[in-house]
Scaffold this motif. Structure first.
Motif, mmCIF file in Angstrom:
data_model
loop_
_atom_site.group_PDB
_atom_site.id
_atom_site.type_symbol
_atom_site.label_atom_id
_atom_site.label_comp_id
_atom_site.label_asym_id
_atom_site.label_seq_id
_atom_site.Cartn_x
_atom_site.Cartn_y
_atom_site.Cartn_z
ATOM 1 N N ALA A 134 7.428 10.446 -4.369
ATOM 2 C CA ALA A 134 6.356 11.290 -4.909
ATOM 3 C C ALA A 134 6.527 12.766 -4.556
ATOM 4 O O ALA A 134 6.316 13.641 -5.388
ATOM 5 N N PHE A 135 6.927 13.044 -3.320
ATOM 6 C CA PHE A 135 7.121 14.431 -2.876
ATOM 7 C C PHE A 135 8.574 14.665 -2.445
ATOM 8 O O PHE A 135 8.856 15.553 -1.646
ATOM 9 N N TYR A 136 9.485 13.900 -2.979
ATOM 10 C CA TYR A 136 10.903 13.982 -2.616
ATOM 11 C C TYR A 136 11.429 15.413 -2.785
ATOM 12 O O TYR A 136 11.271 16.026 -3.828
ATOM 13 N N LEU A 141 6.924 22.301 1.644
ATOM 14 C CA LEU A 141 5.791 21.666 2.304
ATOM 15 C C LEU A 141 5.984 21.764 3.813
ATOM 16 O O LEU A 141 7.040 21.400 4.330
ATOM 17 N N THR A 142 4.977 22.249 4.510
ATOM 18 C CA THR A 142 5.068 22.335 5.968
ATOM 19 C C THR A 142 4.112 21.373 6.652
ATOM 20 O O THR A 142 4.306 21.010 7.806
ATOM 21 N N GLU A 143 3.075 20.952 5.936
ATOM 22 C CA GLU A 143 2.060 20.078 6.508
ATOM 23 C C GLU A 143 1.558 19.110 5.445
ATOM 24 O O GLU A 143 1.409 19.480 4.284
ATOM 25 N N MET A 144 1.291 17.884 5.859
ATOM 26 C CA MET A 144 0.726 16.903 4.939
ATOM 27 C C MET A 144 -0.298 16.066 5.708
ATOM 28 O O MET A 144 0.019 15.468 6.731
ATOM 29 N N SER A 156 10.797 6.731 0.535
ATOM 30 C CA SER A 156 11.237 8.067 0.123
ATOM 31 C C SER A 156 10.105 8.980 -0.349
ATOM 32 O O SER A 156 10.364 10.002 -0.971
ATOM 33 N N ALA A 157 8.872 8.626 -0.063
ATOM 34 C CA ALA A 157 7.734 9.421 -0.541
ATOM 35 C C ALA A 157 7.843 10.882 -0.123
ATOM 36 O O ALA A 157 7.514 11.779 -0.895
ATOM 37 N N PHE A 158 8.311 11.121 1.096
ATOM 38 C CA PHE A 158 8.438 12.490 1.608
ATOM 39 C C PHE A 158 9.865 12.797 2.052
ATOM 40 O O PHE A 158 10.093 13.756 2.776
ATOM 41 N N GLN A 159 10.815 12.021 1.604
ATOM 42 C CA GLN A 159 12.209 12.220 2.001
ATOM 43 C C GLN A 159 12.723 13.564 1.487
ATOM 44 O O GLN A 159 12.407 13.990 0.373
ATOM 45 N N GLY A 160 13.476 14.268 2.306
ATOM 46 C CA GLY A 160 14.061 15.545 1.907
ATOM 47 C C GLY A 160 13.099 16.713 1.984
ATOM 48 O O GLY A 160 13.433 17.812 1.543
ATOM 49 N N CYS A 161 11.906 16.511 2.545
ATOM 50 C CA CYS A 161 10.938 17.606 2.729
ATOM 51 C C CYS A 161 11.325 18.332 4.019
ATOM 52 O O CYS A 161 10.683 18.171 5.064
ATOM 53 N N SER A 162 12.364 19.119 3.929
ATOM 54 C CA SER A 162 12.984 19.718 5.122
ATOM 55 C C SER A 162 12.094 20.717 5.849
ATOM 56 O O SER A 162 12.310 20.993 7.019
ATOM 57 N N GLY A 163 11.071 21.255 5.194
ATOM 58 C CA GLY A 163 10.170 22.200 5.840
ATOM 59 C C GLY A 163 8.985 21.549 6.533
ATOM 60 O O GLY A 163 8.216 22.205 7.240
ATOM 61 N N THR A 179 12.859 5.257 5.172
ATOM 62 C CA THR A 179 13.157 6.526 4.497
ATOM 63 C C THR A 179 11.921 7.222 3.940
ATOM 64 O O THR A 179 12.021 8.008 3.012
ATOM 65 N N CYS A 180 10.753 6.927 4.510
ATOM 66 C CA CYS A 180 9.523 7.571 4.024
ATOM 67 C C CYS A 180 9.579 9.078 4.244
ATOM 68 O O CYS A 180 9.193 9.856 3.395
ATOM 69 N N LEU A 181 10.071 9.485 5.420
ATOM 70 C CA LEU A 181 10.136 10.908 5.760
ATOM 71 C C LEU A 181 11.567 11.359 5.915
ATOM 72 O O LEU A 181 12.447 10.631 6.225
#
Length: 181
Positions: A134-136, A141-144, A156-163, A179-181
């Motif tokens: 969803a947010f790949y 994004l810094t905060e969720m 993989s919902a937040f995978q690759g959110c490097s920030g 792999t969620c984050l």
């Protein structure tokens, strides 16, 4: 296409698939009040759309409806919308803010995938499910904060959110997928 503005007729309730896809110069849409459905890829790759405030009657946004709208910076979702379908706003590289309604319960697969500028996401307490990717790669994004209404998150919902620096998880999650984050 040189189409810059479209005014949809007031009697229109459904916009079919791929109606305005690849209209590179389309920057303004006047929505009818009774529109309830936007079809798959209806505005796919409309690169000049800047902000989007949909009619409150819209209950369905089809798959990839606004995918690759790289000029899109802000989206205000309608009050009646319950599900954001797969890839609905995927790869909208300039999208910074999404304003959710309190009716949204489901975020489809890859709905905001690779929205690299996305910084402002405040999920309402109505959201129960976040599907895979969803947010790949939403790298800004810094905060969720995941409200307690969320019971399911997929891989993989937040995978690759490097920030991403902080995540506050829902108290009602029973598992966190690989792999969620």
């Amino acid at each position: 296409w040189h189409l810059e503005t479209v005014t949809l007729p007031e009697g229109l309730t459904k916009l079919n698939a791929e109606v305005f896809n690849f209209c590179d110069n389309l920057s303004r849409i006047n929505w009818p009040k009774g529109l309830t459905s936007i079809g798959n890829k209806a505005f796919y790759n409309c690169t000049s759309l800047g902000t989007l405030t949909l009619s409150d009657a819209v209950t369905t946004i089809g798959e990839s409806a606004f995918e690759y709208c790289i000029g899109l910076t802000r989206v205000t979702l309608p009050d009646e919308l319950v599900t954001l379908n797969n890839y609905a706003f995927s790869r909208c590289k300039s999208l910074k803010k999404v304003v959710f309604s309190d009716a949204v319960t489901t975020l489809g697969s890859s709905v905001f995938r690779e929205c690299e500028a996305l910084t402002d996401v405040q999920l309402p307490n109505s959201v129960t499910t976040i599907y895979s990717g969803a947010f790949y790669k939403c790298t800004s994004l810094t905060e969720m904060v995941l409200p307690d209404s969320i019971t399911s998150i997929y891989a993989s919902a937040f995978q690759g959110c490097s920030g991403l620096q902080e995540v506050i998880l829902s108290e009602n999650l029973t598992q966190i997928p690989s792999t969620c984050l």
